[in-house]
Design an enzyme around this catalytic site. Structure first.
Site, PDB file in Angstrom:
ATOM      1  N   TYR A 109      -2.672 -12.578   2.963  1.00 39.80           N
ATOM      2  CA  TYR A 109      -2.450 -12.288   1.541  1.00 39.80           C
ATOM      3  C   TYR A 109      -1.276 -13.077   0.949  1.00 39.80           C
ATOM      4  CZ  TYR A 109      -5.525  -8.249   2.260  1.00 39.80           C
ATOM      5  OH  TYR A 109      -6.579  -7.439   2.551  1.00 39.80           O
ATOM      6  N   TYR A 122     -11.977 -14.890   3.462  1.00 41.09           N
ATOM      7  CA  TYR A 122     -10.970 -13.848   3.683  1.00 41.09           C
ATOM      8  C   TYR A 122     -10.418 -13.919   5.110  1.00 41.09           C
ATOM      9  CZ  TYR A 122      -8.868  -9.296   4.455  1.00 41.09           C
ATOM     10  OH  TYR A 122      -7.994  -8.300   4.787  1.00 41.09           O
ATOM     11  N   LYS A 130       0.814  -1.219   0.000  1.00 45.32           N
ATOM     12  CA  LYS A 130       0.000   0.000   0.000  1.00 45.32           C
ATOM     13  C   LYS A 130       0.850   1.274   0.000  1.00 45.32           C
ATOM     14  CE  LYS A 130      -3.467  -2.806   0.053  1.00 45.32           C
ATOM     15  NZ  LYS A 130      -2.894  -4.087   0.513  1.00 45.32           N
TER      16      LYS A 130
HETATM   17  C1  LIG Z   1      -3.667  -5.349   0.341  1.00 41.30           C
HETATM   18  C2  LIG Z   1      -2.714  -6.447   0.257  1.00 41.30           C
HETATM   19  C3  LIG Z   1      -2.642  -7.263  -0.885  1.00 41.30           C
HETATM   20  C4  LIG Z   1      -3.578  -7.150  -2.049  1.00 41.30           C
HETATM   21  O1  LIG Z   1      -3.338  -6.023  -2.808  1.00 41.30           O
HETATM   22  P1  LIG Z   1      -4.570  -5.333  -3.550  1.00 41.30           P
HETATM   23  O2  LIG Z   1      -3.996  -4.186  -4.239  1.00 41.30           O
HETATM   24  O3  LIG Z   1      -5.545  -4.975  -2.457  1.00 41.30           O
HETATM   25  O4  LIG Z   1      -5.184  -6.322  -4.462  1.00 41.30           O
HETATM   26  C5  LIG Z   1      -1.677  -8.247  -0.935  1.00 41.30           C
HETATM   27  N1  LIG Z   1      -0.842  -8.444   0.101  1.00 41.30           N
HETATM   28  C6  LIG Z   1      -0.889  -7.705   1.215  1.00 41.30           C
HETATM   29  C7  LIG Z   1       0.043  -8.022   2.312  1.00 41.30           C
HETATM   30  C8  LIG Z   1      -1.826  -6.679   1.337  1.00 41.30           C
HETATM   31  O5  LIG Z   1      -1.871  -5.954   2.456  1.00 41.30           O
END
Ligand SMILES: *Cc1c(COP(=O)(O)O)cnc(C)c1O
Length: 341
Positions: free
Chosen positions: A289, A263, A49
Site C-alpha cells: 500500500y 494487488y 485500520k
Molecule cells: C488497508 C490499507 C490501506 C488502504 O486503506 P483503505 O481504507 O482500504 O482504502 C493503505 N495502506 C495500508 C498499509 C493498508 O493496510
C-alpha cells in the site's frame, strides 16, 4: 463535527504526528513533503485500520457482540489490527484470508502479518483467490450464530460508513494541525484500497470546509472504478454524519497508474519508494500500500505535477509488518538506490 453520538472505543494514540521530511523534499527538489504518521497508531504495529476499528469495535460492543469476523488478503494489515482490537476488548476473532496473490514466496504464507495474526490469537481460515469474500463472511456469521455466538461482521478493510468515521477524525486532526502551525496543505495523498480511508478523509475535509483536496493512489482497482467506490462510501459517510446536501463527485480523485501487475505484486517504483524513505528519513513504508502510494507521489513530483513551495501531506497508512513477507523482493539485485547518503 460532533462524533460523540457514535459508540467508540479508544485504540489509537492520537493525534498522530505530522512531520516535515526535509531530506526527501530536498532530494526530489519539488514541493515540501509532510507525512502523517498513521503507521504509529499504536496497536500491534499500527496502521490505518486502527482508526476505523475504534468505531467498529464500539458498535460491536454496543450491539452485544461476542465474536468479530472479518476478511482480507493473506497479508492483510486490516486483519492483523482487527484481531488485536478484538483481543483488547475480550472478543473472539475469526478471519478469512483470501489467497489473492499467486506465486508468492513461502514467507508470504508464514511471516509478516500472518505470523502476528497467529500470535494475536485468531481463528484463521483460508479461501481461494477470487472467492466471493462477502458471501463467505456472511456464511461464517451464520455458522457462528447457529453455534450460539453473537458475531459482528466487519467488511474487508473495515470500509463501511462506521469504519470511515475513523478517517473523519483524522481529517479533524489534519485541519487542527494545519491551523495550529499555520500550514496550508495543497493536497493530502495516500494509498487507497478498500476505500474507507479516502472516503472518511474526503467527507471530513469537505464537511469541515477545509478546501484541502485528497488524491488516492490506487493499489488495485482501475481509476474510474476506484473513484466510483470511494464516492459511494464518502456519500454514505456524509449522510451518516448528517451533513447537508450531497458531496460533489469532483471531490473524489484517484490515480491507478502505480498498481503495476496487480494487488500485492511488487513494482520497481514501490521498491524505490520503500528504500528512499528508509534511507533518507528512517521511515518504513510497506510493499502493498504505502510503498505504491509513495511511488505515485515521487513520480508525480518528477513529472512536474506540483510547484515548488506547495505543501503535500502524505498519510502513512502503515503496513511495515508486511515487509517481512517480501524478504526476497528487497535484495541487492533489486536495489534501486545505491547511494543512500
Ligand atoms: C488497508 C490499507 C490501506 C488502504 O486503506 P483503505 O481504507 O482500504 O482504502 C493503505 N495502506 C495500508 C498499509 C493498508 O493496510
Amino acid at each position: 463535527m460532533d462524533l460523540t453520538r457514535f459508540p467508540r472505543v479508544r485504540l489509537t494514540q492520537s493525534p498522530t504526528p505530522i512531520e516535515f521530511l526535509p531530506r526527501i523534499t530536498e532530494y526530489l527538489g519539488g514541493p515540501e513533503i509532510y507525512i502523517k504518521r498513521d503507521d504509529n497508531t499504536g496497536l500491534a504495529t499500527g496502521g490505518n485500520k486502527t482508526r476505523k476499528l475504534e468505531f467498529l469495535i464500539g458498535d460491536a460492543l454496543a450491539k452485544g457482540a461476542t465474536h468479530v469476523v472479518t476478511q482480507g488478503a493473506t497479508q492483510s494489515n486490516h486483519v492483523r489490527q482487527t484481531i488485536a482490537a478484538a483481543a483488547r476488548h475480550g472478543l473472539k476473532a475469526t478471519a478469512l484470508l483470501e489467497q489473492r496473490v499467486g506465486d508468492a514466496h513461502d514467507d508470504y504464507y508464514a511471516n509478516g502479518n500472518l505470523l502476528l495474526d497467529r500470535i494475536l490469537g485468531a481463528s484463521l481460515e483460508t479461501r481461494a483467490a477470487g472467492s466471493d469474500m462477502n458471501a463467505e463472511l456472511e456464511a461464517v456469521g451464520e455458522r457462528l450464530r447457529a453455534a450460539g455466538e453473537k458475531p459482528y461482521l466487519i467488511p474487508g478493510g473495515g470500509s463501511n460508513p462506521i469504519g470511515a468515521l475513523g478517517y473523519v477524525v483524522a481529517a479533524q486532526e489534519i485541519l487542527w494541525h494545519a491551523n495550529e502551525h499555520g500550514l496550508h496543505f495543497d493536497q493530502v495523498i495516500h494509498a487507497t484500497g478498500s476505500t474507507g480511508t479516502q472516503a472518511g478523509l474526503v467527507a471530513g475535509l469537505q464537511g469541515l470546509n477545509s478546501g484541502i483536496p485528497v488524491l488516492g493512489i490506487s493499489v488495485r482497482a482501475a481509476r474510474a472504478k476506484q473513484e466510483e467506490n470511494v464516492l459511494r462510501l464518502a456519500r454514505q459517510t456524509w449522510d451518516l454524519l448528517g451533513l447537508p446536501g450531497e458531496l460533489g463527485a469532483e471531490t473524489v480523485q484517484a490515480n491507478s497508474d502505480y498498481v503495476g501487475p496487480g494487488y500485492g505484486i511488487p513494482t520497481p517504483g514501490m521498491i524505490e519508494a520503500v528504500e528512499l524513505l528508509a534511507r533518507f528519513e528512517g521511515i518504513l513504508l510497506d510493499p502493498v500500500y504505502s510503498g505504491k502510494g509513495f511511488a505515485g507521489l515521487i513520480d508525480l513530483v518528477r513529472k512536474g505535477h506540483y510547484r515548488k513551495g506547495q505543501k503535500l501531506l502524505f498519510v502513512h497508512t502503515g503496513g511495515a509488518a508486511g515487509l517481512f513477507a517480501y524478504r526476497t523482493v528487497f535484495t541487492p539485485e533489486n536495489e534501486s538506490w545505491r547511494h543512500p547518503h
